[in-house]
Design an enzyme around this catalytic site. Structure first.
Site, short mmCIF file in Angstrom:
data_model
loop_
_atom_site.label_atom_id
_atom_site.label_comp_id
_atom_site.label_asym_id
_atom_site.label_seq_id
_atom_site.Cartn_x
_atom_site.Cartn_y
_atom_site.Cartn_z
N GLU A 6 0.91 3.72 1.99
CA GLU A 6 1.41 4.08 3.31
C GLU A 6 2.71 3.33 3.64
O GLU A 6 3.64 3.90 4.20
CB GLU A 6 0.35 3.77 4.38
CG GLU A 6 -0.94 4.55 4.20
CD GLU A 6 -1.97 3.83 3.35
OE1 GLU A 6 -3.17 3.99 3.63
OE2 GLU A 6 -1.57 3.09 2.41
N CYS B 58 0.83 -1.20 0.00
CA CYS B 58 0.00 0.00 0.00
C CYS B 58 0.87 1.25 0.00
O CYS B 58 2.05 1.21 0.36
CB CYS B 58 -0.91 0.01 1.22
SG CYS B 58 -2.02 -1.40 1.32
#
Length: 236
Positions: free
Chosen positions: A158, A156
């Site tokens: 993040e 992801c």
């Protein structure tokens, strides 16, 4: 730069087994990656996954891999995925790992940058691009979500942006901002919330939603009663 410097940047409080590598893109640019462990061990990011995801997040394709003679998690997958040419070398072919760091700007509007970053996301499976910006006292890192042929090997936005910062030797963070192009809300997945809890335990998280609104949270509120590293007996 030498391997020991990269090994020191690996986040390995549980295993004390450092790992680092360097990926060369088809355009001849180099991207380092280090092992980043998590108290929830299945979420640990191997060095090769980190380096390849960072390379892909910059719009480039991995072509070569530089390593020392040691074992690497996920090595076979990434070599096969991009037909990487593996080089065992005594020192990494890279001068520094700070090139992906952007200096601070007091008048910076993050939303246009987050929107522009969405075009770099690699999402052949989900068609769900996500962008992230991780801020420090002196500037910020950028990240997007990365998908490959094996759904479980993707990262992801993040985690990509956190991997960039840690590989660059920066571990003190101020806030994280996230944006999605689609969906009802922009929100980290459960795995990312666990990683955020490890590196930004009581920090500001700004979620820029696809329909134009913004919500602000503390990371502890995104994953209450999260599993903490203090619960484990670390090595040493």
């Amino acid at each position: 730069m030498n391997w020991n410097l990269l090994y020191k940047r690996a986040y390995i409080p549980y295993s004390e087994r450092p790992a680092a590598c360097v990926v060369e893109s088809k355009n001849g640019h180099f991207y380092a990656g280090v092992r980043i462990e998590n108290v929830s061990y299945p979420i640990t990011i191997p060095a090769v996954q980190s380096a390849c995801a960072i390379c892909l997040s910059e719009g480039e394709i991995p072509a070569g891999l530089y390593i020392e003679n040691r074992e690497f998690d996920q090595l076979d997958f990434w070599v096969k995925e991009f037909n990487l040419k593996v080089h065992e070398v005594e020192s990494p072919p890279i001068e520094n790992t700070e090139d992906l760091f952007h200096p601070a700007d007091n008048n910076f509007n993050t939303l246009p940058k987050l929107k522009s970053l969405l075009t770099k996301a690699v999402t052949p499976n989900s068609d769900f691009p996500v962008s992230a910006m991780l801020f420090t006292n002196d500037g910020y890192f950028e990240g997007v979500n990365i998908e490959v042929s094996d759904w479980t090997k993707g990262l992801c936005a993040e985690r990509v942006v956190i991997a960039k910062a840690i590989t660059a030797g920066i571990t003190e963070f101020e806030k994280l901002e996230i944006h999605t192009k689609k969906g009802e809300i922009s929100s980290p997945c459960g795995a990312c919330r666990q990683v955020i809890a490890e590196f930004l335990p009581y920090h500001e998280i700004k979620l820029h939603h696809a329909e134009g609104t913004l919500s602000e949270h503390l990371s502890i509120d995104l994953l209450p009663f999260n599993f903490k590293s203090a619960s484990l007996k670390k090595q040493g």
